[in-house]
Design a protein around this motif. Sequence first.
Motif, PDB file in Angstrom:
ATOM      1  N   MET A   1       0.843  -1.175   0.000  1.00 53.89           N
ATOM      2  CA  MET A   1       0.000   0.000   0.000  1.00 53.89           C
ATOM      3  C   MET A   1       0.891   1.242   0.000  1.00 53.89           C
ATOM      4  O   MET A   1       1.793   1.371   0.810  1.00 53.89           O
ATOM      5  N   SER A   2       0.624   2.130  -0.915  1.00 58.16           N
ATOM      6  CA  SER A   2       1.334   3.398  -0.962  1.00 58.16           C
ATOM      7  C   SER A   2       0.936   4.255   0.231  1.00 58.16           C
ATOM      8  O   SER A   2      -0.191   4.185   0.721  1.00 58.16           O
ATOM      9  N   MET A   3       1.866   5.083   0.683  1.00 59.77           N
ATOM     10  CA  MET A   3       1.556   5.983   1.798  1.00 59.77           C
ATOM     11  C   MET A   3       0.505   7.009   1.401  1.00 59.77           C
ATOM     12  O   MET A   3      -0.140   7.598   2.257  1.00 59.77           O
ATOM     13  N   PHE A   4       0.288   7.226   0.094  1.00 57.39           N
ATOM     14  CA  PHE A   4      -0.784   8.112  -0.358  1.00 57.39           C
ATOM     15  C   PHE A   4      -2.137   7.584   0.094  1.00 57.39           C
ATOM     16  O   PHE A   4      -3.068   8.348   0.317  1.00 57.39           O
ATOM     17  N   GLN A   5      -2.253   6.268   0.240  1.00 59.02           N
ATOM     18  CA  GLN A   5      -3.503   5.643   0.637  1.00 59.02           C
ATOM     19  C   GLN A   5      -3.650   5.530   2.155  1.00 59.02           C
ATOM     20  O   GLN A   5      -4.693   5.122   2.634  1.00 59.02           O
ATOM     21  N   HIS A   6      -2.629   5.888   2.888  1.00 59.99           N
ATOM     22  CA  HIS A   6      -2.650   5.773   4.346  1.00 59.99           C
ATOM     23  C   HIS A   6      -3.232   7.063   4.935  1.00 59.99           C
ATOM     24  O   HIS A   6      -2.665   8.143   4.734  1.00 59.99           O
ATOM     25  N   PRO A   7      -4.326   6.972   5.683  1.00 60.42           N
ATOM     26  CA  PRO A   7      -4.987   8.186   6.183  1.00 60.42           C
ATOM     27  C   PRO A   7      -4.192   8.971   7.228  1.00 60.42           C
ATOM     28  O   PRO A   7      -4.482  10.143   7.468  1.00 60.42           O
ATOM     29  N   ASP A   8      -3.178   8.360   7.827  1.00 70.39           N
ATOM     30  CA  ASP A   8      -2.405   9.043   8.868  1.00 70.39           C
ATOM     31  C   ASP A   8      -1.166   9.756   8.333  1.00 70.39           C
ATOM     32  O   ASP A   8      -0.360  10.267   9.119  1.00 70.39           O
ATOM     33  N   TYR A   9      -0.996   9.771   7.013  1.00 71.80           N
ATOM     34  CA  TYR A   9       0.176  10.412   6.418  1.00 71.80           C
ATOM     35  C   TYR A   9      -0.238  11.323   5.272  1.00 71.80           C
ATOM     36  O   TYR A   9      -1.164  11.007   4.533  1.00 71.80           O
ATOM     37  N   GLN A  10       0.482  12.433   5.159  1.00 69.92           N
ATOM     38  CA  GLN A  10       0.267  13.310   4.012  1.00 69.92           C
ATOM     39  C   GLN A  10       1.601  13.567   3.314  1.00 69.92           C
ATOM     40  O   GLN A  10       2.638  13.690   3.969  1.00 69.92           O
TER      41      GLN A  10
ATOM     42  N   ALA B   1       9.795   7.368  14.883  1.00 70.32           N
ATOM     43  CA  ALA B   1      10.360   8.380  15.772  1.00 70.32           C
ATOM     44  C   ALA B   1      10.440   9.749  15.103  1.00 70.32           C
ATOM     45  O   ALA B   1      10.488  10.776  15.788  1.00 70.32           O
ATOM     46  N   ASN B   2      10.431   9.768  13.785  1.00 69.24           N
ATOM     47  CA  ASN B   2      10.515  11.009  13.027  1.00 69.24           C
ATOM     48  C   ASN B   2       9.147  11.499  12.553  1.00 69.24           C
ATOM     49  O   ASN B   2       9.068  12.540  11.905  1.00 69.24           O
ATOM     50  N   HIS B   3       8.110  10.709  12.822  1.00 66.63           N
ATOM     51  CA  HIS B   3       6.755  11.033  12.362  1.00 66.63           C
ATOM     52  C   HIS B   3       6.761  11.215  10.856  1.00 66.63           C
ATOM     53  O   HIS B   3       6.195  12.172  10.321  1.00 66.63           O
ATOM     54  N   ALA B   4       7.437  10.280  10.173  1.00 67.02           N
ATOM     55  CA  ALA B   4       7.617  10.386   8.728  1.00 67.02           C
ATOM     56  C   ALA B   4       7.602   9.001   8.084  1.00 67.02           C
ATOM     57  O   ALA B   4       7.738   7.982   8.758  1.00 67.02           O
ATOM     58  N   ALA B   5       7.428   9.008   6.777  1.00 68.02           N
ATOM     59  CA  ALA B   5       7.479   7.783   5.984  1.00 68.02           C
ATOM     60  C   ALA B   5       7.949   8.147   4.579  1.00 68.02           C
ATOM     61  O   ALA B   5       7.904   9.316   4.186  1.00 68.02           O
ATOM     62  N   MET B   6       8.383   7.117   3.838  1.00 67.04           N
ATOM     63  CA  MET B   6       8.842   7.311   2.470  1.00 67.04           C
ATOM     64  C   MET B   6       8.385   6.153   1.607  1.00 67.04           C
ATOM     65  O   MET B   6       8.451   5.006   2.030  1.00 67.04           O
ATOM     66  N   ASP B   7       7.922   6.459   0.410  1.00 70.25           N
ATOM     67  CA  ASP B   7       7.730   5.468  -0.640  1.00 70.25           C
ATOM     68  C   ASP B   7       8.880   5.679  -1.607  1.00 70.25           C
ATOM     69  O   ASP B   7       9.128   6.805  -2.051  1.00 70.25           O
ATOM     70  N   ILE B   8       9.581   4.601  -1.938  1.00 69.80           N
ATOM     71  CA  ILE B   8      10.722   4.685  -2.844  1.00 69.80           C
ATOM     72  C   ILE B   8      10.412   3.815  -4.055  1.00 69.80           C
ATOM     73  O   ILE B   8      10.030   2.657  -3.904  1.00 69.80           O
TER      74      ILE B   8
ATOM     75  N   LEU C   1       9.799   0.170  -2.339  1.00 72.45           N
ATOM     76  CA  LEU C   1       9.881  -0.119  -0.909  1.00 72.45           C
ATOM     77  C   LEU C   1       9.203   1.019  -0.152  1.00 72.45           C
ATOM     78  O   LEU C   1       9.278   2.174  -0.573  1.00 72.45           O
ATOM     79  N   THR C   2       8.561   0.684   0.954  1.00 69.76           N
ATOM     80  CA  THR C   2       8.017   1.688   1.867  1.00 69.76           C
ATOM     81  C   THR C   2       8.859   1.671   3.132  1.00 69.76           C
ATOM     82  O   THR C   2       9.183   0.607   3.658  1.00 69.76           O
TER      83      THR C   2
END
Length: 164
Positions: free
Chosen positions: A1-10, A63-70, A57-58
């Motif tokens: 699932m892409s982070m675009f689809q995750h409601p807790d991330y923008q 701890a950084n309140h962050a995520a990345m889709d690569i 990869l996601t």
Amino acid sequence: MSMFQHPDYQWRETCFVYFHRNHRPLLKHVVETLEALDAGLELSNSQADERGYFESLTVVAPANHAAMDIAYLSGSDIREEAAKLVNELSRADLQPEERDELRRILDCDGRFDVLHFEQIGEEDDTGEGPGDELFDPSALILVLGELSRLTKGVAVDPQSGVVL
């Protein structure tokens, strides 16, 4: 699932790592490298091609309140986009080493798109939510650095015009 689809991330920004596609790493090497950072990164949704080379990869950095889709891209479009980017980022005040890095991008035909996301969320009883805590881009910097090292590539933040 892409982070675009995750409601807790923008989505916040997209950075690039340009490299020669013959330096494209195996997925297992990317995973081993990021796990070795010991930065509390959570890796998921890993995809490789039929030969084991990195596709996507996601990475979540709680701890950084962050995520990345690569995601990996290659081909003639990458060269065209690289030339456009170099033209946009070329300024009179660039240092010689920055100019050299930009010129290296012109020869690249592979790229990692690193989409950076900030964790957001609903407020709790105190009026604060996860997004109110400190969003920290250091995980992004670490990941870009390691991807650049693995690919002998050049990391770029096109929004800020910075070659990392």
